[in-house]
Enzyme design. Structure first.
Site, PDB file in Angstrom:
ATOM      1  N   GLU A  20       4.518   1.346  -1.557  1.00 33.83           N
ATOM      2  CA  GLU A  20       3.862   0.137  -0.938  1.00 33.83           C
ATOM      3  C   GLU A  20       3.083  -0.479  -2.053  1.00 33.83           C
ATOM      4  OE1 GLU A  20       3.994   2.844   0.835  1.00 33.83           O
ATOM      5  OE2 GLU A  20       4.800   2.248   2.760  1.00 33.83           O
ATOM      6  N   HIS A  44      -1.545   6.450  12.397  1.00 40.44           N
ATOM      7  CA  HIS A  44      -0.821   5.261  12.819  1.00 40.44           C
ATOM      8  C   HIS A  44      -1.291   4.278  14.031  1.00 40.44           C
ATOM      9  CE1 HIS A  44       2.474   7.215  10.381  1.00 40.44           C
ATOM     10  NE2 HIS A  44       3.173   6.312  10.869  1.00 40.44           N
TER      11      HIS A  44
END
Lengths: 327, 339
Positions: free
Chosen positions: A60, A129
């Site tokens: 990322e 998450h």
């Protein structure tokens, strides 16, 4: 008007903007061959090829920075994070590179880039998450933060975000991709920084964004049966925030509840309360209340998770309190 | 484990400009300008005219000057916060750079960037960046854009040897090699990341070997030899332009000053003797001696060069001193680009 899912509305926006401007490209994990972890990019690889629909390694920080660098050199990247949870690895590039480049270069180097992907709580995905980061990004001058609450807004706002000459943090609702709604064909552009009154009312203003808009509308509908007329204002863009629309509504209803899925401390609602107390102090008939997620990491257990998240009963309770009504 | 390309195996390309006296004197002058400019920065910092952090380039001049000599005007350049040398070598004026260091409106970044954020987009100089390693992906992205647009420019990024332990470095080199991006990674190995010696921070001593992980061409270069730097960057640029191949260059140099102006010259992490010994490799002295030996430089020419540069730096200081501060109204401009 055609009925489209939130997912397909985003897909349409990407497709139309990539057709319109060859400088627009999509980059991220699984956006190409896999067709998108949430299928937002379905069919784009086939239409635009691997040069413009770029599958990245799971890296990322690296690909977010590559996106910013490509923007510095004249492209208009759309960088997809599989979820915003993973973007924490890239936050240096979003904050230190993208948000500040124009300023620290004395106006020489604009960064027209969209960072997009799903955010907010999902179902039983636990602490790493299921979280909301809009308050983090909205704190940073130089960034715009956009959170669509329905398919039409998703399309129109994404088109605006891609055309914007600034870095835009575009947070989609992980639980909303299947939501269907009417979406105008073709050129449907929703300007950034303009709130939308999703339901008109006279007794109380509910300010809610993203997935919380659906809950607010449902609560408003239920409360209408009890004779409560709630107005639901969806800012759509968290930064720049359309304070005028929120304030106008509060001056009309004299009461306000703010709903967000993020944590309470220094959340978006805290900012909205600040704006309201300065701009509508004399119009308020009750303290402004906030409905947020609990101030805890998201638990896995279904019952605990439900307790942690905002829901319709919590919104109703807050509305009743600002109306000084029992039950 | 050896990198794909070593210094000894690559012939000097025929496309390099001839080493004519004018070119040689230009390289000499560019290095000397940086040296004298940086000395004045040190003085100005002590006088309080330059604020914040100020990282001087003294000792490393051959790296910036040699690199820029091998590049084209359309190439894109990014560097770390130790960026004065690269900015001047790329052709930014001493006035524009000094005014920026003084925080003035006439500075290259309008007084908003300062020492660590020098920019001149018209020269493809896309910044000094101040998070160690954070700009390596940016330069990789610029290389991505060059290739996407079908050009044959290259993107060049300077960083210190301490940055190679950073994830941004590895993620960038992996994607640059994977996607064949025309990026030249220039590691200015000056031995110390602030006060931490290379061997105290890196499991590998030879930075060049990092390229093996990404099957990337790489060379070790003597960073005190401006021509060696120029030639290595030229080879890397050819690989980038013709084959879209990235290169890692480990350019071994040395910082004669402290990490920043708030740091003593040697401190606890290196000895005075070491610094003095390294100064015998002074790239300006070494190159001047070479030019003298080759009959391209004599005392008269040297003194003329010194005098000209003293005037130029003096003019920059005067200009920066006299230049107005940014107007208060600029506080809130350039946060967003509108429309």
């Amino acid at each position: 008007m055609p009925l489209l899912s939130y997912r397909d509305a985003l897909n349409q926006a990407l497709r139309e903007e990539m057709r319109r401007d060859p400088a627009v490209f999509l980059m991220g994990e699984e956006v190409g061959v896999y067709q998108g972890a949430y299928k937002v990019s379905r069919g784009l690889l086939e239409e635009f090829g691997p040069e413009r629909v770029v599958d990245t390694p799971i890296t990322e920080l690296g690909f977010a920075g590559i996106g910013v660098g490509a923007a510095m050199a004249g492209l208009r990247p759309v960088v997809e994070f599989m979820t915003w949870n993973f973007a924490l690895l890239a936050i240096d590039q979003i904050v230190n590179s993208a948000a500040k480049m124009l300023y620290m270069s004395g106006g020489q180097v604009p960064i027209p880039i969209v960072f997009r992907g799903p955010g907010g709580a999902a179902l039983q995905l636990a602490a790493q998450h299921s979280q909301s980061f809009e308050a983090w990004y909205a704190n940073v001058p130089g960034l715009k933060v956009v959170m669509p609450s329905n398919p039409a807004d998703a399309k129109g706002l994404l088109k605006s975000a891609i055309r914007d000459n600034n870095p835009v943090v575009f947070i989609e609702g992980e639980m909303m991709y299947n939501t269907k709604g009417e979406v105008p064909d073709g050129e449907h552009v929703v300007p950034l920084g303009v709130a939308d009154v999703k339901r008109e009312g006279t007794d109380v203003t509910i300010v809610a964004h993203a997935k919380m808009v659906g809950l607010a509308l449902k609560a408003a509908e239920e409360m209408a049966k009890d004779g409560i007329s709630a107005e639901v204002v969806d800012p759509r863009t968290i930064r720049p925030l359309d304070v005028a629309t929120i304030v106008a509504s509060v001056r009309k209803t004299n009461r306000c509840v703010i709903v967000e899925e993020g944590w309470p401390f220094a959340g978006i609602g805290a900012q909205v309360v600040d704006d309201i107390q300065r701009e509508a102090f004399d119009w308020l008939d009750a303290p402004v209340l906030r409905v947020t997620s609990a101030d805890v990491p998201m638990p896995y257990n279904k019952g605990l998770e439900k307790l942690a998240k905002p829901d319709v009963p919590k919104i109703r309770e807050a509305v009743h309190r600002v109306l000084y009504r029992g039950g | 484990m050896t990198p794909k390309t070593g210094t000894t195996t690559v012939a000097r390309p025929a496309t390099l400009p001839a080493d004519d006296p004018a070119t040689m004197r230009r390289l000499m002058r560019d290095m000397l300008l940086i040296r004298r400019f940086e000395e004045k920065c040190g003085e100005s910092y002590a006088l309080g005219k330059i604020g914040g952090f100020c990282h001087l380039y003294i000792g490393q001049e051959a790296v910036a000057v040699g690199t820029m000599a091998a590049l084209r005007p359309d190439d894109l350049i990014m560097t770390s916060y130790r960026d004065h040398g690269q900015a001047l070598a790329r052709g930014m004026t001493p006035r524009a750079v000094m005014a920026e260091l003084f925080g003035k409106a006439a500075g290259c970044s309008g007084g908003k960037g300062g020492s660590m954020h020098l920019f001149d987009a018209s020269l493809g100089f896309l910044g000094g960046h101040a998070i160690v390693g954070g700009h390596i992906p940016l330069a990789t992205g610029a290389a991505f854009a060059i290739k996407y647009q079908g050009g044959d420019a290259v993107s060049v990024v300077f960083f210190g040897e301490a940055a190679v332990n950073n994830g941004a470095f590895h993620e960038s080199l992996n994607m640059a090699a994977l996607w064949k991006l025309p990026c030249i990674y220039i590691c200015e190995n000056n031995r110390y990341g602030m006060g931490t010696a290379l061997e105290r921070a890196s499991a590998l001593y030879d930075v060049v070997q990092r390229a093996c992980s990404y099957d990337m061409p790489a060379e070790t270069v003597d960073g005190m030899d401006v021509l060696a730097v120029r030639d290595a960057v030229h080879r890397a640029a050819l690989r980038g332009r013709e084959r879209k191949t990235p290169t890692l260059l480990e350019i071994r140099t040395y910082r004669f000053m402290g990490h920043s102006m708030s740091d003593p010259i040697h401190g606890h992490y290196r000895t005075k003797d070491e610094v003095e010994q390294q100064k015998t490799r002074d790239p300006i002295h070494v190159f001047a001696e070479k030019l003298r030996a080759d009959g391209m430089l004599d005392d008269t020419a040297w003194q003329a060069m010194e005098a000209e540069i003293a005037d130029e730096v003096g003019d920059a200081l005067h200009f920066a001193d006299e230049a107005p501060d940014p107007d208060a109204s600029t506080l809130t401009t350039d946060v967003y680009r509108e429309p």
